[in-house]
Design a protein around this motif. Sequence first.
Motif: not given
Length: 229
Positions: A150, A153, A188-190, A192-193, A206-208, A221, A223
Amino acid sequence: MTTSTADLWHHYGRARHVTDRAVSGDFRWNWDQSGGPGAEVLGDLAGAHVGDLGAGAARHAAHLAVHHRPGRVDAVDASPAQYAMATDLYGHLAPRLRLVRSDVVGHLHAHPDSYDVLYSVFGAVDFTEPRALLPAAVAALRPGGRLVFSTLGHYRNGAPAQPDVRHADIPARTPEGGATTMRRWVLQERVWTELLDEAGFTRISVRVLPGGAGARAADALLVSGFRSS
């Protein structure tokens, strides 16, 4: 001449260390630790070798060691002060809980193909260059093993997360009480991915986790990714 790095975690958690010494019956991923998913996100830990990256005083690691029947949990943290608090609080849980004072990246490199599960709750993943930590993590996992963490975010002041791999300098204190800064990665999520993919992880998600209300509210987040089997 040798120099030592100041322990910027020297003051963190000291008040709680005095008043709250129990092994928690709860494990939460969200910022204020008030709700959301728990340890079930890590899967069945019975007999597993688990690593907590940036464990602090090892409260999450102690919970897993007591309540989830792992083979062993390694609580890894570079801070001398946090290691000392963890030893005082939970040293009696050895050998199921192993407290490790070490730089996380160095520890992971020294233990390839060793872990079934690695996790971080606003820990080392937040405060370590991700292009160094994530490849080390995937190499330290056994085939099919998972990393879960975690992370914020967005910044605590509401500013958006970074759209590229860039750290922020956030306020911190030296052991003597002086003002300084430490690096934190709020991405950002993107981003990290993409970082997990580049490091060799698969089945990335990835979950908010919404932050709710109150002074400590902050979106997080959650992840996760797996080493290919």
